[in-house]
Design an enzyme around this catalytic site. Structure first.
Site, PDB file in Angstrom:
ATOM      1  N   GLU A  54       0.830  -1.220   0.000  1.00 26.35           N
ATOM      2  CA  GLU A  54       0.000   0.000   0.000  1.00 26.35           C
ATOM      3  C   GLU A  54       0.851   1.250   0.000  1.00 26.35           C
ATOM      4  O   GLU A  54       1.816   1.353   0.760  1.00 26.35           O
ATOM      5  CB  GLU A  54      -0.916  -0.036   1.239  1.00 26.35           C
ATOM      6  CG  GLU A  54      -2.287   0.533   0.947  1.00 26.35           C
ATOM      7  CD  GLU A  54      -3.005  -0.227  -0.170  1.00 26.35           C
ATOM      8  OE1 GLU A  54      -2.935   0.221  -1.326  1.00 26.35           O
ATOM      9  OE2 GLU A  54      -3.627  -1.257   0.126  1.00 26.35           O
ATOM     10  N   HIS A  55       0.464   2.180  -0.849  1.00 20.49           N
ATOM     11  CA  HIS A  55       1.162   3.463  -0.972  1.00 20.49           C
ATOM     12  C   HIS A  55       2.642   3.290  -1.300  1.00 20.49           C
ATOM     13  O   HIS A  55       3.484   4.012  -0.775  1.00 20.49           O
ATOM     14  CB  HIS A  55       1.011   4.297   0.315  1.00 20.49           C
ATOM     15  CG  HIS A  55      -0.324   4.966   0.419  1.00 20.49           C
ATOM     16  ND1 HIS A  55      -0.621   6.116  -0.257  1.00 20.49           N
ATOM     17  CD2 HIS A  55      -1.450   4.618   1.088  1.00 20.49           C
ATOM     18  CE1 HIS A  55      -1.869   6.467   0.015  1.00 20.49           C
ATOM     19  NE2 HIS A  55      -2.407   5.564   0.814  1.00 20.49           N
ATOM     20  N   SER A  97     -13.474   9.065   1.385  1.00 19.87           N
ATOM     21  CA  SER A  97     -12.479  10.123   1.353  1.00 19.87           C
ATOM     22  C   SER A  97     -12.423  10.577  -0.097  1.00 19.87           C
ATOM     23  O   SER A  97     -12.025   9.824  -0.967  1.00 19.87           O
ATOM     24  CB  SER A  97     -11.149   9.540   1.812  1.00 19.87           C
ATOM     25  OG  SER A  97     -10.082  10.299   1.336  1.00 19.87           O
ATOM     26  N   ASN A  98     -12.887  11.779  -0.347  1.00 15.17           N
ATOM     27  CA  ASN A  98     -12.855  12.283  -1.710  1.00 15.17           C
ATOM     28  C   ASN A  98     -11.463  12.822  -1.995  1.00 15.17           C
ATOM     29  O   ASN A  98     -11.060  13.867  -1.502  1.00 15.17           O
ATOM     30  CB  ASN A  98     -13.901  13.391  -1.877  1.00 15.17           C
ATOM     31  CG  ASN A  98     -13.929  13.901  -3.292  1.00 15.17           C
ATOM     32  OD1 ASN A  98     -12.981  13.711  -4.059  1.00 15.17           O
ATOM     33  ND2 ASN A  98     -15.021  14.531  -3.652  1.00 15.17           N
ATOM     34  N   SER A 132     -11.141   1.707  -6.325  1.00 14.15           N
ATOM     35  CA  SER A 132     -10.715   2.329  -7.566  1.00 14.15           C
ATOM     36  C   SER A 132     -11.772   2.450  -8.654  1.00 14.15           C
ATOM     37  O   SER A 132     -11.585   2.010  -9.782  1.00 14.15           O
ATOM     38  CB  SER A 132      -9.511   1.574  -8.103  1.00 14.15           C
ATOM     39  OG  SER A 132      -8.555   2.506  -8.394  1.00 14.15           O
ATOM     40  N   SER A 133     -12.857   3.085  -8.293  1.00 16.80           N
ATOM     41  CA  SER A 133     -13.866   3.387  -9.304  1.00 16.80           C
ATOM     42  C   SER A 133     -13.245   4.297 -10.355  1.00 16.80           C
ATOM     43  O   SER A 133     -13.555   4.209 -11.539  1.00 16.80           O
ATOM     44  CB  SER A 133     -15.052   4.087  -8.660  1.00 16.80           C
ATOM     45  OG  SER A 133     -14.624   5.235  -7.975  1.00 16.80           O
ATOM     46  N   ASP A 173      -3.584   0.882  -9.875  1.00 18.48           N
ATOM     47  CA  ASP A 173      -5.006   0.634 -10.109  1.00 18.48           C
ATOM     48  C   ASP A 173      -5.268   0.350 -11.581  1.00 18.48           C
ATOM     49  O   ASP A 173      -6.035  -0.548 -11.943  1.00 18.48           O
ATOM     50  CB  ASP A 173      -5.841   1.845  -9.698  1.00 18.48           C
ATOM     51  CG  ASP A 173      -5.545   2.257  -8.270  1.00 18.48           C
ATOM     52  OD1 ASP A 173      -4.883   1.478  -7.576  1.00 18.48           O
ATOM     53  OD2 ASP A 173      -5.982   3.348  -7.882  1.00 18.48           O
ATOM     54  N   ASP A 212       3.356   2.171  -4.777  1.00 12.41           N
ATOM     55  CA  ASP A 212       3.471   2.148  -6.251  1.00 12.41           C
ATOM     56  C   ASP A 212       4.115   3.427  -6.763  1.00 12.41           C
ATOM     57  O   ASP A 212       4.943   3.394  -7.666  1.00 12.41           O
ATOM     58  CB  ASP A 212       2.121   1.861  -6.939  1.00 12.41           C
ATOM     59  CG  ASP A 212       1.019   2.867  -6.630  1.00 12.41           C
ATOM     60  OD1 ASP A 212       1.150   3.636  -5.652  1.00 12.41           O
ATOM     61  OD2 ASP A 212       0.010   2.882  -7.370  1.00 12.41           O
ATOM     62  N   GLY A 240     -15.312   6.448  -4.283  1.00 15.11           N
ATOM     63  CA  GLY A 240     -14.639   6.821  -3.026  1.00 15.11           C
ATOM     64  C   GLY A 240     -14.568   5.659  -2.059  1.00 15.11           C
ATOM     65  O   GLY A 240     -14.367   5.834  -0.860  1.00 15.11           O
TER      66      GLY A 240
HETATM   67  P1  NG1 Z   1      -7.340   4.642  -4.640  1.00 12.57           P
HETATM   68  O1  NG1 Z   1      -7.588   5.937  -4.022  1.00 12.57           O
HETATM   69  O2  NG1 Z   1      -7.767   3.545  -3.769  1.00 12.57           O
HETATM   70  O3  NG1 Z   1      -7.877   4.603  -6.018  1.00 12.57           O
HETATM   71  C1  NG1 Z   1      -4.667   5.128  -4.665  1.00 12.57           C
HETATM   72  C2  NG1 Z   1      -3.819   5.269  -5.935  1.00 12.57           C
HETATM   73  C3  NG1 Z   1      -2.901   4.071  -6.179  1.00 12.57           C
HETATM   74  C4  NG1 Z   1      -2.145   3.694  -4.933  1.00 12.57           C
HETATM   75  C5  NG1 Z   1      -3.117   3.539  -3.749  1.00 12.57           C
HETATM   76  C6  NG1 Z   1      -2.428   3.266  -2.439  1.00 12.57           C
HETATM   77  C7  NG1 Z   1      -4.991   6.582  -7.643  1.00 12.57           C
HETATM   78  C8  NG1 Z   1      -5.746   6.495  -8.895  1.00 12.57           C
HETATM   79  N1  NG1 Z   1      -4.647   5.428  -7.098  1.00 12.57           N
HETATM   80  O4  NG1 Z   1      -5.748   4.338  -4.857  1.00 12.57           O
HETATM   81  O5  NG1 Z   1      -2.041   4.359  -7.268  1.00 12.57           O
HETATM   82  O6  NG1 Z   1      -1.143   4.627  -4.654  1.00 12.57           O
HETATM   83  O7  NG1 Z   1      -3.915   4.692  -3.564  1.00 12.57           O
HETATM   84  O8  NG1 Z   1      -1.680   2.096  -2.482  1.00 12.57           O
HETATM   85  O9  NG1 Z   1      -4.693   7.648  -7.164  1.00 12.57           O
HETATM   86 MG    MG Z   2      -8.997   6.116  -7.338  1.00 13.03          MG
END
Ligand code: NG1
Ligand code: MG
Length: 517
Positions: A66-67, A267-268, A176-177, A221, A69, A172
Site C-alpha cells: 500500500e502506498h 475520502s474524496n 478504484s472506481s 489501479d 506504487d 470513493g
Molecule cells: P485509490 O484511491 O484507492 O484509487 C490510490 C492510488 C494508487 C495507490 C493507492 C495506495 C490513484 C488512482 N490510485 O488508490 O495508485 O497509490 O492509492 O496504495 O490515485
Molecule cells: Mg482512485
C-alpha cells in the site's frame, strides 16, 4: 498441481469478444449478465439504436503493497468483479466537429452531458469541479493525445460518440472506481477511433489521464484494471520499467478467501489530496532526494509522479556500494538502516530544514517539489513515510515468496501471510497515517471473528478493507461485522446497502471489449 506463474504479455491487444445477442455474453460473469442486457436495452431506448460495442474495465483490490506504487516498488493487487461498462455508438468523424453525448443508467446521480471536442487542442478538465464526466474527459484526453502522436502531422478528427455508462464500483470506496472509469473511457475512445490498443499503451495513457483529474497517482489501479486474469493475483513491478506476472493462489486445506468490507467512510481524493494523498507523494519524493544528497548519489529522473522515487534512490545507493547482486531483501534492509540513521526527527521536517539538507533555498524547494500540485503541511514526516515504504516493499517480497514457493499452503505459511497483512495495516495506521478509526475497528472485529489478516486496501483514510480468511469463517466474520460495525454505526442502514457492504472478492479478468451485442 497448482497453476504456474505467468509473465503477462504487455504488447497483447485488449481482448475483444463478439457477441451476437445478450445471451452469448460469455465473457461476462453470470451474475453480471442481467446488468449488461439492461445496459443494451436502455441504450436502445435512449438513442434509438443498438450500440456498436461495450468497453469494460473493473475496479481492483490491493492485497498487499500500500502506498508504494508511486515510490516504484512492487505491489500485489487484482481486479474485482465490479466494473464500469460503457455502451458506445460511433458517429463517424466529420469536419463539422466532434460531439460526445454521455448518459448514465442512474441519471439522478449522474446527469447526462453533451460537449464538443476541440480538434486543435487538448480536452480541458477542471479538477476543482467535481463532475462524474471529468473521468470520461480524462480518458478521452489521454486517448486523443496518444492518437494524435501516431499521426505524422499531428492532426486528428476524432469520431463523435454516443455513450451510456453503468458503473457499480462504489465511488470513493477504495476499490478504484476512478481507474475503472478512466480505463473504460480511454478504451472506448480508442475503439471508436479504430485503434487496436495494446494493454501497455492503454496503461501508460490511463495513468497519465488520471493525473489530469488532480491526483498524482501511481500506476497500480490501472495496471490491475487492465492486466488482471480471473483466478490470479497480479504481481506488478514498476522499476526499472513496468512488468507484471499472474500469480496463482496455491491451494490449502482451508480454502483461502478474500473478503472486502466497506467502511462507508468516503475520502474524496480530489478534496483531501493536498493533506493526504498528494502530501504522501511529496513526502516520499523529498525523502528520496534528501537521502540521495546525503549519500552523494545522483538520481536520474524516473517515471514516478514527481520524477524521483525511493526505489530509484535504493538502486543508486546499491550501485554505488557494489551491492546490486545482493538479494533484494538485504538491499531493502540496508536502505531501512540508512533512513533511520539520517532521519532522526520523529516530529518531522519543516520546509526550511529540508531546504538546508538539500543545500537549496526554500523557494527552490517549493518550485521543484511542491508546486506541481497543492500540498498543505507545516512538517513533513520523512522518517515515518520512508520507513513505511521500504518495510512495506519487503512485506510484498515476502508475501510473494511465500505464495510462490509452495503448491499447497500449510498452516504455518497461511499464518505468515496473515501476519504480513496485519503488519501492513499497523504500518499504514501508525507510520503512514492513512487509516481511519473506522477502518481500525473493522480490522479488529474481523480478526476477533477469525480472519488470518485484515487491512485497509487502496488509498485509505476510510474506504475499503480486505481480509484473508478460511472459507469456513466467512459466515462468522460477516455476521460479526454486520452486528458490531454496520448495524451499530449505521442503525438505519438499508438492506441493499448492507448487502453491498461486504463482498467476497474473486480475482477477476481485466479490461475487454464486446462487439456485436
Ligand atoms: P485509490 O484511491 O484507492 O484509487 C490510490 C492510488 C494508487 C495507490 C493507492 C495506495 C490513484 C488512482 N490510485 O488508490 O495508485 O497509490 O492509492 O496504495 O490515485
Ligand atoms: Mg482512485
Amino acid at each position: 498441481m497448482s497453476p504456474q506463474q505467468e509473465l503477462v504479455p504487455q504488447t497483447e491487444s485488449i481482448a475483444e469478444v463478439y457477441a451476437t445477442d445478450e445471451a452469448s455474453l460469455t465473457s461476462v460473469a453470470p451474475e453480471h449478465q442481467q446488468r449488461w442486457s439492461n445496459l443494451i436495452t436502455q441504450f436502445n431506448k435512449t438513442y434509438n439504436y443498438r450500440p456498436d460495442f461495450v468497453a469494460r474495465s473493473p475496479g481492483r483490490v490491493n492485497i498487499i503493497g500500500e502506498h508504494i506504487d508511486y515510490s516504484l516498488y512492487d505491489v500485489l493487487p487484482t481486479a474485482v468483479s465490479v466494473d464500469v461498462i460503457m455502451a458506445v455508438k460511433v458517429v463517424p468523424a466529420s469536419a463539422e466537429g466532434t460531439t460526445i453525448t454521455i448518459a448514465n443508467v442512474s441519471p439522478e446521480k449522474f446527469p447526462a452531458r453533451e460537449f464538443s471536442v476541440p480538434h486543435d487542442k487538448d480536452v480541458e478538465i477542471d479538477p476543482k469541479k467535481h463532475e462524474w464526466v471529468n473521468y470520461f474527459r480524462a480518458g478521452l484526453s489521454g486517448a486523443l493525445k496518444f492518437l494524435r502522436k501516431q499521426k505524422t502531422d499531428g492532426s486528428l478528427v476524432p469520431a463523435s460518440m454516443q455513450i451510456l455508462v453503468d458503473g457499480n464500483v462504489p465511488p470513493g470506496g477504495g476499490i478504484s472506481s476512478s481507474a475503472a472509469f478512466v480505463c473504460a473511457s480511454a478504451l472506448a475512445v480508442m475503439k471508436a477511433n479504430n485503434h487496436d490498443v495494446s494493454k501497455q499503451d492503454l496503461l501508460d495513457l490511463a495513468v497519465v489521464s488520471e493525473r489530469a483529474v488532480g491526483v498524482y497517482s501511481g500506476g497500480m489501479d490501472q495496471a490491475a484494471s487492465i492486466f488482471s486474469k480471473r483466478g490470479y493475483l497480479l504481481y506488478t513491478q514498476f522499476f526499472p520499467k513496468f512488468n507484471a506476472h499472474h500469480v496463482p493462489i496455491p491451494t490449502s486445506s482451508d480454502e483461502i478467501t478474500f473478503l472486502m468490507a466497506q467502511s462507508f467512510v468516503t475520502s474524496n481524493k480530489a478534496d483531501t489530496a493536498p493533506r493526504h494523498y498528494n502530501l504522501r507523494v511529496a513526502e516520499c519524493t523529498l525523502a528520496a532526494v534528501i537521502l540521495a544528497k546525503h549519500h552523494g548519489v545522483t538520481l536520474p529522473k524516473d517515471n514516478s509522479s514527481l520524477g524521483y522515487s525511493l526505489r530509484n534512490f535504493h538502486n543508486e545507493l546499491m550501485t554505488k556500494e557494489g551491492r546490486l547482486q545482493d538479494p533484494l531483501e538485504y538491499q531493502i534492509d540496508s536502505v531501512i538502516q540508512a533512513t533511520m540513521d539520517l532521519f532522526t526527527q520523529e516530529e518531522g521536517y519543516t520546509r526550511e530544514e529540508m531546504a538546508q539538507l538539500l543545500g537549496i533555498t526554500v523557494a527552490e524547494l517549493e518550485s521543484t517539489f511542491l508546486s506541481a500540485f497543492p500540498v498543505q503541511a507545516e512538517r513533513f514526516q520523512l522518517r515515518q513515510r520512508a520507513l513505511h515504504c521500504f518495510k512495506e516493499a519487503r512485506r510484498v517480497l515476502d508475501f510473494k515468496a511465500c505464495l510462490s514457493k509452495a503448491t499447497q499452503l500449510d498452516e504455518r505459511r497461511i499464518h505468515y501471510l496473515g501476519q504480513l497483512l496485519n503488519e501492513s495495516q499497523e504500518s499504514c495506521a501508525t507510520a503512514y497515517d492513512c487509516s481511519a478509526p473506522e477502518v481500525d475497528e473493522i480490522c479488529a472485529i474481523a480478526r476477533r471473528a477469525g480472519t488470518w489478516g485484515s487491512r485497509l486496501t487502496g488509498a485509505g483514510w476510510g474506504g475499503c478493507t480486505v481480509h484473508m480468511l478460511p472459507q469456513g469463517k466467512v459466515e462468522a466474520v460477516t455476521s460479526a461485522l454486520r452486528n458490531e460495525y454496520y448495524l451499530k454505526k449505521f442503525p438505519d442502514i438499508s438492506k441493499e446497502k448492507l448487502e453491498q457492504a461486504m463482498v467476497i472478492s474473486k480475482p477477476s479478468n481485466g479490461s475487454f471489449l464486446v462487439t456485436g451485442a
